[in-house]
Design an enzyme around this catalytic site. Structure first.
Site, PDB file in Angstrom:
ATOM      1  N   GLY A  69       0.815  -1.201   0.000  1.00  0.00           N
ATOM      2  CA  GLY A  69       0.000   0.000   0.000  1.00  0.00           C
ATOM      3  C   GLY A  69       0.853   1.257   0.000  1.00  0.00           C
ATOM      4  N   THR A  70       1.984   1.205   0.707  1.00  0.00           N
ATOM      5  CA  THR A  70       2.890   2.356   0.729  1.00  0.00           C
ATOM      6  C   THR A  70       3.438   2.647  -0.656  1.00  0.00           C
ATOM      7  OG1 THR A  70       3.508   2.033   3.041  1.00  0.00           O
ATOM      8  CG2 THR A  70       5.076   3.215   1.659  1.00  0.00           C
ATOM      9  N   GLN A 177      -7.803   1.888   5.062  1.00  0.00           N
ATOM     10  CA  GLN A 177      -8.570   1.468   6.232  1.00  0.00           C
ATOM     11  C   GLN A 177     -10.018   1.138   5.922  1.00  0.00           C
ATOM     12  OE1 GLN A 177      -7.689   0.630   9.218  1.00  0.00           O
ATOM     13  NE2 GLN A 177      -5.549   1.201   9.021  1.00  0.00           N
ATOM     14  N   SER A 194      -4.450  -1.433   0.550  1.00  0.00           N
ATOM     15  CA  SER A 194      -3.450  -2.407   0.990  1.00  0.00           C
ATOM     16  C   SER A 194      -4.155  -3.650   1.508  1.00  0.00           C
ATOM     17  CB  SER A 194      -2.574  -1.799   2.083  1.00  0.00           C
ATOM     18  OG  SER A 194      -1.493  -2.645   2.402  1.00  0.00           O
ATOM     19  N   ALA A 195      -3.810  -4.805   0.951  1.00  0.00           N
ATOM     20  CA  ALA A 195      -4.559  -6.036   1.216  1.00  0.00           C
ATOM     21  C   ALA A 195      -4.519  -6.484   2.670  1.00  0.00           C
ATOM     22  CB  ALA A 195      -4.038  -7.153   0.312  1.00  0.00           C
ATOM     23  N   HIS A 196      -3.403  -6.247   3.361  1.00  0.00           N
ATOM     24  CA  HIS A 196      -3.323  -6.761   4.736  1.00  0.00           C
ATOM     25  C   HIS A 196      -4.241  -5.999   5.694  1.00  0.00           C
ATOM     26  CE1 HIS A 196      -0.507  -3.381   5.180  1.00  0.00           C
ATOM     27  NE2 HIS A 196      -0.670  -3.496   6.485  1.00  0.00           N
ATOM     28  N   CYS A 320       5.231   7.889  24.273  1.00  0.00           N
ATOM     29  CA  CYS A 320       5.973   6.967  25.132  1.00  0.00           C
ATOM     30  C   CYS A 320       6.248   5.635  24.438  1.00  0.00           C
ATOM     31  CB  CYS A 320       5.190   6.684  26.405  1.00  0.00           C
ATOM     32  SG  CYS A 320       4.370   8.098  27.117  1.00  0.00           S
TER      33      CYS A 320
END
Length: 460
Positions: A69-70, A177, A194-196, A320
């Site tokens: 996807g990136t 998303q 993005s498939a994942h 954090c």
């Protein structure tokens, strides 16, 4: 173990597993070849492209597969900007885009282009009028996610696309998303996914470019995927990605209703069960499975570790938990509390019993972390003393500066001030957020000899 981090990566859908295994036997050959094995591979690739295009809402010849996807985002942004370079080099993005979009914008700016970042409201949504206001004659491309990956807020894509279309500017939508839940509405020009994120295998992205959009692929040319995604296609993974997207879409309506009920239970009960909590993101215009909240006086990394030990996998946007020690750019843009941040993103099939168990475990876990840090109790009161107090929190990270502020605010009379010295970037976000939650006045910040001084006036 309850896996509550589907927004990072959804578990592999059973249909994806079946398709992946089957295509390993049938789709290993080069789909560009004319012999039998190649023709069989080509049939599988064409079928996957048609299925994916139907889910996206575009033509098959408008869609290509990328290694991630990136990569789809980077190729889409670079190609669209290059295709419209005669128009100009102005790029528009929202302040809460995925890092892949923001990194592409940084690269564009480093190469001499200009970038305008559109802010969001406290719920994380952009104002379509703000996009319309920054469109210029030299604007080459605008980018907007369909829904936010950290807080789940859905964006007004249709209205932004309408403004962009009226100005003749293409809109690239990062739909990673939301694509598993349905098509992206609106007259968008480019779209990535993005498939994942929807239960397909990792390593498969998609880039859709509408006909008529000027697009110039960057980098060395390649004959595969219309020249927009060089390299041999990972055909088994592509077939599995398409099969899983169709499968989750078939289940989407029923599963969305069920997950909305579970996340609404978390949104409503967490503030009742845990004191000093801010639930962030739009309460209604949001993805079905994501709910995010931040806890005062809590070290986010410690909280995540303790929840992991209790059997829950969740994520966080707290500084954090980041190697950079800076708060999430999404939470920062929204102006909400970042410390002790927890994102719960439920995958399809999540059991209601697991959510109930999470709600049972969370209060004690947060209380234990606060106790270790020496945080003040919610009902703790302290005596009045001098009119001004200085808190030296230099060299101490979140949530310590806010904890120390909370401990001494009662040491000053109403109208007195507390001056907090801190060199932690998160304090710039968390101290104003604490003031809003506690009903105290945040006066502002000023340079100090070391770090920054944050001024808080006691109002009650």
């Amino acid at each position: 173990m309850a896996y509550f981090d589907a927004a990072s990566a959804a578990p592999l859908h059973p249909v994806a597993r079946q398709a992946l295994l089957a295509s390993l036997d049938e789709g290993w050959a080069d789909p560009a070849r004319l012999y039998r094995e190649g023709r069989r591979a080509r049939l599988l690739l064409d079928a996957a492209r048609e299925a994916m295009a139907e889910c996206v809402g575009c033509r098959p010849d408008e869609l290509v597969f990328t290694p991630s996807g990136t990569r789809a985002v980077h190729s889409g942004v670079a190609g669209a900007l290059a295709g419209r370079r005669r128009v100009g080099s102005h790029l528009i993005v929202s302040a809460v885009e995925h890092s892949s979009v923001l990194h592409a914008a940084e690269a564009h700016e480093a190469g001499g282009g200009s970038v305008t970042q559109v802010g969001v409201d406290r719920a994380g949504a952009v104002d379509p009028a703000a996009y319309a206001a920054v469109l210029r004659e030299d604007t080459a491309l605008a980018c907007l996610q369909s829904a936010n990956h950290e807080v789940g807020t859905e964006q007004p894509v249709s209205r932004v696309a309408e403004a962009c279309r009226a100005a003749g500017v293409p809109l690239l939508v990062d739909a990673a998303q939301s694509l598993g839940w349905g098509r992206v509405e609106g007259d968008w020009s480019l779209l990535t996914g993005s498939a994942h994120k929807w239960g397909g295998p990792a390593g498969v992205g998609l880039l859709a470019v509408r006909k008529g959009v000027r697009f110039a692929p960057q980098g060395p040319g390649d004959e595969r995927e219309s020249g927009r995604a060089p390299g041999f296609e990972n055909l088994p993974a592509i077939v599995a990605a398409a099969a899983s997207l169709r499968a989750v879409r078939a289940e989407a309506a029923a599963e969305a209703a069920r997950l909305r009920e579970l996340t609404e239970r978390i949104r409503s009960r967490v503030p009742e069960l845990v004191p000093d909590v801010e639930v962030v993101g739009d309460p209604s215009r949001r993805l079905p499975g994501i709910v995010t909240f931040s806890c005062l006086y809590v070290d986010g990394e410690t909280l995540l570790h303790e929840l992991d030990r209790a059997g829950f996998s969740v994520s966080s946007g707290s500084s954090c938990t980041s190697s950079t020690l800076t708060p999430s750019h999404v939470l920062k843009a929204m102006g909400v509390l970042s410390e002790g941040n927890v994102r719960v993103s439920l995958p399809p099939g999540t059991a209601a019993e697991d959510v109930e168990r999470f709600l049972e475990v969370l209060p004690g876990t947060v209380a234990a972390v606060r106790e270790k840090l020496g945080a003040p109790a919610a009902t703790e009161t302290v005596r009045a003393a001098g009119p001004d107090v200085v808190v030296d929190a230099l060299g101490r990270r979140c949530p310590v500066p806010v904890i120390e502020l909370a401990k001494v605010i009662g040491d000053v009379p109403v109208g007195g001030t507390v001056r907090v010295l801190s060199d932690d970037e998160a304090a710039r976000l968390d101290i104003p957020a604490w003031c809003e939650m506690r009903g105290q006045e945040y006066v502002g910040e000023e340079p100090a000899e070391e770090g920054t001084a944050y001024l808080v006036r006691r109002t009650r």
